[in-house]
Motif scaffolding. Sequence first.
Motif, PDB file in Angstrom:
ATOM      1  N   MET A   1       0.847  -1.169   0.000  1.00 19.65           N
ATOM      2  CA  MET A   1       0.000   0.000   0.000  1.00 19.65           C
ATOM      3  C   MET A   1       0.893   1.233   0.000  1.00 19.65           C
ATOM      4  O   MET A   1       1.879   1.312   0.722  1.00 19.65           O
ATOM      5  N   LYS A   2       0.538   2.217  -0.818  1.00 16.65           N
ATOM      6  CA  LYS A   2       1.276   3.475  -0.940  1.00 16.65           C
ATOM      7  C   LYS A   2       0.479   4.587  -0.275  1.00 16.65           C
ATOM      8  O   LYS A   2      -0.745   4.569  -0.267  1.00 16.65           O
ATOM      9  N   LEU A   3       1.198   5.566   0.279  1.00 14.67           N
ATOM     10  CA  LEU A   3       0.574   6.671   0.988  1.00 14.67           C
ATOM     11  C   LEU A   3       1.176   7.990   0.529  1.00 14.67           C
ATOM     12  O   LEU A   3       2.403   8.127   0.450  1.00 14.67           O
ATOM     13  N   PHE A   4       0.305   8.953   0.215  1.00 13.57           N
ATOM     14  CA  PHE A   4       0.726  10.324  -0.017  1.00 13.57           C
ATOM     15  C   PHE A   4       0.046  11.182   1.034  1.00 13.57           C
ATOM     16  O   PHE A   4      -1.165  11.074   1.256  1.00 13.57           O
ATOM     17  N   ALA A   5       0.820  12.040   1.689  1.00 13.91           N
ATOM     18  CA  ALA A   5       0.280  12.989   2.658  1.00 13.91           C
ATOM     19  C   ALA A   5       0.798  14.373   2.295  1.00 13.91           C
ATOM     20  O   ALA A   5       1.994  14.545   2.044  1.00 13.91           O
ATOM     21  N   CYS A   6      -0.096  15.343   2.274  1.00  9.90           N
ATOM     22  CA  CYS A   6       0.318  16.709   1.955  1.00  9.90           C
ATOM     23  C   CYS A   6       1.419  17.185   2.898  1.00  9.90           C
ATOM     24  O   CYS A   6       2.290  17.946   2.495  1.00  9.90           O
ATOM     25  N   LYS A   7       1.387  16.743   4.137  1.00  6.68           N
ATOM     26  CA  LYS A   7       2.422  17.152   5.102  1.00  6.68           C
ATOM     27  C   LYS A   7       3.814  16.756   4.609  1.00  6.68           C
ATOM     28  O   LYS A   7       4.785  17.461   4.861  1.00  6.68           O
ATOM     29  N   GLU A   8       3.931  15.628   3.893  1.00 11.04           N
ATOM     30  CA  GLU A   8       5.218  15.194   3.336  1.00 11.04           C
ATOM     31  C   GLU A   8       5.734  16.184   2.294  1.00 11.04           C
ATOM     32  O   GLU A   8       6.926  16.269   2.048  1.00 11.04           O
ATOM     33  N   ALA A   9       4.804  16.913   1.684  1.00 10.42           N
ATOM     34  CA  ALA A   9       5.164  17.909   0.671  1.00 10.42           C
ATOM     35  C   ALA A   9       5.268  19.306   1.291  1.00 10.42           C
ATOM     36  O   ALA A   9       5.262  20.300   0.571  1.00 10.42           O
ATOM     37  N   ASP A  10       5.341  19.353   2.615  1.00 11.37           N
ATOM     38  CA  ASP A  10       5.431  20.617   3.361  1.00 11.37           C
ATOM     39  C   ASP A  10       4.232  21.531   3.127  1.00 11.37           C
ATOM     40  O   ASP A  10       4.367  22.751   3.103  1.00 11.37           O
ATOM     41  N   LEU A  11       3.073  20.916   2.937  1.00  9.04           N
ATOM     42  CA  LEU A  11       1.843  21.691   2.786  1.00  9.04           C
ATOM     43  C   LEU A  11       1.066  21.651   4.100  1.00  9.04           C
ATOM     44  O   LEU A  11       1.030  20.612   4.769  1.00  9.04           O
ATOM     45  N   ASP A  12       0.464  22.740   4.466  1.00 11.82           N
ATOM     46  CA  ASP A  12      -0.327  22.829   5.688  1.00 11.82           C
ATOM     47  C   ASP A  12      -1.723  22.290   5.400  1.00 11.82           C
ATOM     48  O   ASP A  12      -2.687  23.037   5.229  1.00 11.82           O
ATOM     49  N   CYS A  13      -1.808  20.971   5.318  1.00  7.36           N
ATOM     50  CA  CYS A  13      -3.036  20.297   4.898  1.00  7.36           C
ATOM     51  C   CYS A  13      -2.996  18.877   5.462  1.00  7.36           C
ATOM     52  O   CYS A  13      -1.952  18.232   5.451  1.00  7.36           O
ATOM     53  N   ASP A  14      -4.129  18.393   5.939  1.00  3.88           N
ATOM     54  CA  ASP A  14      -4.186  17.052   6.527  1.00  3.88           C
ATOM     55  C   ASP A  14      -4.569  15.965   5.531  1.00  3.88           C
ATOM     56  O   ASP A  14      -4.773  14.817   5.928  1.00  3.88           O
ATOM     57  N   PHE A  15      -4.662  16.292   4.257  1.00  2.00           N
ATOM     58  CA  PHE A  15      -5.055  15.312   3.243  1.00  2.00           C
ATOM     59  C   PHE A  15      -4.061  14.165   3.167  1.00  2.00           C
ATOM     60  O   PHE A  15      -2.847  14.366   3.161  1.00  2.00           O
ATOM     61  N   GLU A  16      -4.599  12.946   3.137  1.00  2.00           N
ATOM     62  CA  GLU A  16      -3.813  11.736   2.896  1.00  2.00           C
ATOM     63  C   GLU A  16      -4.599  10.861   1.941  1.00  2.00           C
ATOM     64  O   GLU A  16      -5.825  10.830   1.978  1.00  2.00           O
ATOM     65  N   VAL A  17      -3.882  10.139   1.101  1.00  2.00           N
ATOM     66  CA  VAL A  17      -4.525   9.193   0.201  1.00  2.00           C
ATOM     67  C   VAL A  17      -3.674   7.930   0.146  1.00  2.00           C
ATOM     68  O   VAL A  17      -2.446   7.992   0.160  1.00  2.00           O
ATOM     69  N   ARG A  18      -4.346   6.799   0.120  1.00  2.00           N
ATOM     70  CA  ARG A  18      -3.673   5.497   0.011  1.00  2.00           C
ATOM     71  C   ARG A  18      -4.196   4.781  -1.230  1.00  2.00           C
ATOM     72  O   ARG A  18      -5.353   4.925  -1.610  1.00  2.00           O
ATOM     73  N   ASP A  19      -3.320   4.013  -1.824  1.00  2.00           N
ATOM     74  CA  ASP A  19      -3.701   3.192  -2.976  1.00  2.00           C
ATOM     75  C   ASP A  19      -2.727   2.023  -3.045  1.00  2.00           C
ATOM     76  O   ASP A  19      -1.621   2.091  -2.503  1.00  2.00           O
ATOM     77  N   GLU A  20      -3.148   0.986  -3.708  1.00  2.00           N
ATOM     78  CA  GLU A  20      -2.297  -0.192  -3.866  1.00  2.00           C
ATOM     79  C   GLU A  20      -1.096   0.071  -4.761  1.00  2.00           C
ATOM     80  O   GLU A  20      -0.055  -0.563  -4.608  1.00  2.00           O
ATOM     81  N   THR A  21      -1.234   1.011  -5.688  1.00  2.00           N
ATOM     82  CA  THR A  21      -0.161   1.250  -6.654  1.00  2.00           C
ATOM     83  C   THR A  21       0.363   2.681  -6.574  1.00  2.00           C
ATOM     84  O   THR A  21      -0.354   3.601  -6.150  1.00  2.00           O
ATOM     85  N   MET A  22       1.578   2.871  -6.996  1.00  2.00           N
ATOM     86  CA  MET A  22       2.172   4.199  -7.078  1.00  2.00           C
ATOM     87  C   MET A  22       1.369   5.058  -8.047  1.00  2.00           C
ATOM     88  O   MET A  22       1.080   6.223  -7.762  1.00  2.00           O
ATOM     89  N   GLU A  23       0.983   4.485  -9.176  1.00  2.00           N
ATOM     90  CA  GLU A  23       0.227   5.240 -10.177  1.00  2.00           C
ATOM     91  C   GLU A  23      -1.091   5.744  -9.604  1.00  2.00           C
ATOM     92  O   GLU A  23      -1.477   6.885  -9.839  1.00  2.00           O
ATOM     93  N   GLY A  24      -1.777   4.882  -8.862  1.00  2.00           N
ATOM     94  CA  GLY A  24      -3.058   5.261  -8.274  1.00  2.00           C
ATOM     95  C   GLY A  24      -2.934   6.365  -7.252  1.00  2.00           C
ATOM     96  O   GLY A  24      -3.714   7.324  -7.256  1.00  2.00           O
ATOM     97  N   VAL A  25      -1.963   6.248  -6.373  1.00  2.61           N
ATOM     98  CA  VAL A  25      -1.795   7.263  -5.335  1.00  2.61           C
ATOM     99  C   VAL A  25      -1.327   8.582  -5.952  1.00  2.61           C
ATOM    100  O   VAL A  25      -1.783   9.655  -5.548  1.00  2.61           O
TER     101      VAL A  25
END
Length: 64
Positions: A1-25
Motif C-alpha cells: 500500500m502506498k501513501l501520499f500525505a500533503c504534510k510530506e510535501a510541506d503543505l499545511d493540509c491534513d489530506f492523505e490518500v492510500r492506494d495499492e499502486t504508485m500510479e493510483g496514489v
Amino acid sequence: MKLFACKEADLDCDFEVRDETMEGVVRKAMEHIATVHPDVKVRILDVLPPEKIDAIMQGWVKDS
C-alpha cells in the motif's frame, strides 16, 4: 500500500490518500493538489517536465 500525505510535501493540509499502486496514489494526489493547492500546481506541476514530477512524487509517496 502506498501513501501520499500533503504534510510530506510541506503543505499545511491534513489530506492523505492510500492506494495499492504508485500510479493510483499519484493520480489521486495530483487531483487533490490541482483542486486544493492550485498555487503548487502552477509553481511546480505546470512548469516541470513529467520525469522531474515523477521524481518529486517518488520522494513524497511512502509505503504504508
